[in-house]
Design an enzyme around this catalytic site. Structure first.
Site, short mmCIF file in Angstrom:
data_model
loop_
_atom_site.label_atom_id
_atom_site.label_comp_id
_atom_site.label_asym_id
_atom_site.label_seq_id
_atom_site.Cartn_x
_atom_site.Cartn_y
_atom_site.Cartn_z
N GLY A 112 86.59 32.11 24.46
CA GLY A 112 85.58 31.79 23.46
C GLY A 112 84.62 32.94 23.27
O GLY A 112 84.45 33.79 24.16
N GLN A 135 77.00 37.18 20.82
CA GLN A 135 77.61 38.06 21.84
C GLN A 135 78.07 39.38 21.27
O GLN A 135 78.33 40.32 22.02
CB GLN A 135 78.79 37.36 22.53
N CYS A 144 81.85 34.20 31.52
CA CYS A 144 81.36 34.58 30.20
C CYS A 144 81.67 36.05 29.99
O CYS A 144 81.47 36.86 30.89
CB CYS A 144 79.85 34.35 30.14
N LEU A 145 82.15 36.38 28.80
CA LEU A 145 82.46 37.78 28.50
C LEU A 145 81.21 38.66 28.56
O LEU A 145 81.33 39.87 28.70
CB LEU A 145 83.12 37.89 27.12
N HIS A 158 79.66 25.69 26.12
CA HIS A 158 79.28 27.05 26.48
C HIS A 158 78.94 27.89 25.25
O HIS A 158 77.91 28.56 25.19
CB HIS A 158 80.42 27.68 27.29
N GLU A 159 79.82 27.82 24.24
CA GLU A 159 79.62 28.66 23.05
C GLU A 159 78.45 28.17 22.19
O GLU A 159 77.70 28.98 21.64
CB GLU A 159 80.91 28.73 22.21
N HIS A 213 75.25 29.41 23.46
CA HIS A 213 74.95 30.80 23.05
C HIS A 213 74.17 30.83 21.74
O HIS A 213 73.31 31.68 21.53
CB HIS A 213 76.25 31.59 22.85
ZN ZN Z 1 79.55 33.16 27.10
#
Ligand code: ZN
Length: 160
Positions: free
Chosen positions: A46, A51, A88-89, A130-131, A134
């Site tokens: 995701g 991000q 998380c990226l 999670h997304e 963000h």
């Molecule tokens: Zn993330």
């Protein structure tokens, strides 16, 4: 194909609230395509627009069942509970235990600004939560129970 730079934890853009998308412009379409490319390139499940430094309410997800694009997503139902490792990226190489609902229903618009609804369980429910966090400037690290730990490279496909 264009890859965008993934912003890392500590970048102020990750703690800001994203703006709703009012219309599907060419710029937004390019952003979505770049987000998908960037997500797959980083082997994430995701990615949220902040991000890559863009404060718009756009999310891409693929937990292995094909790409999902969510514009202006809202969680309208949730139930149950799951506790598991989350990554998380924007926090590469790390993971931590987070409790999330096990089932989530999301309303959003698709890339043509048509209303869509998704139901997710398990990893997909976790990814939705999670997304969408963000988009409100929240990181999973705020929710981690205990300490973050390093993950081996083999585990990184579950990063979001
Ligand atoms: Zn993330």
């Amino acid at each position: 194909m264009a890859l965008r730079t993934i912003r890392l934890e500590g970048d102020p853009v990750l703690s800001k609230v994203s703006r709703p998308v009012e219309e599907m412009t060419q710029r937004n379409r390019e952003l979505i395509m770049d987000m998908l490319d960037t997500m797959y390139d980083a082997m994430g499940v995701g990615l949220a627009a902040p991000q890559v430094g863009i404060l718009r309410r756009i999310v891409t997800i693929d937990v292995g069942d094909g790409p999902i694009v969510l514009i202006n997503p809202v969680i309208v139902e949730q139930s149950g509970e799951q506790t598991g490792d989350e990554g998380c990226l924007s926090v590469p190489g790390m993971a931590g235990q987070v409790t999330r609902p096990n089932y989530v229903k999301v309303k959003a618009q698709d890339i043509n600004m048509n209303e869509v609804e998704y139901e997710g369980e398990g990893l997909l429910a976790r990814a939705f939560c999670h997304e969408i966090d963000h988009l409100d400037g929240h990181m999973y690290t705020e929710l981690v129970e205990g300490e973050l730990h390093h993950v081996s490279y083999d585990d990184e496909e579950e990063e979001e």
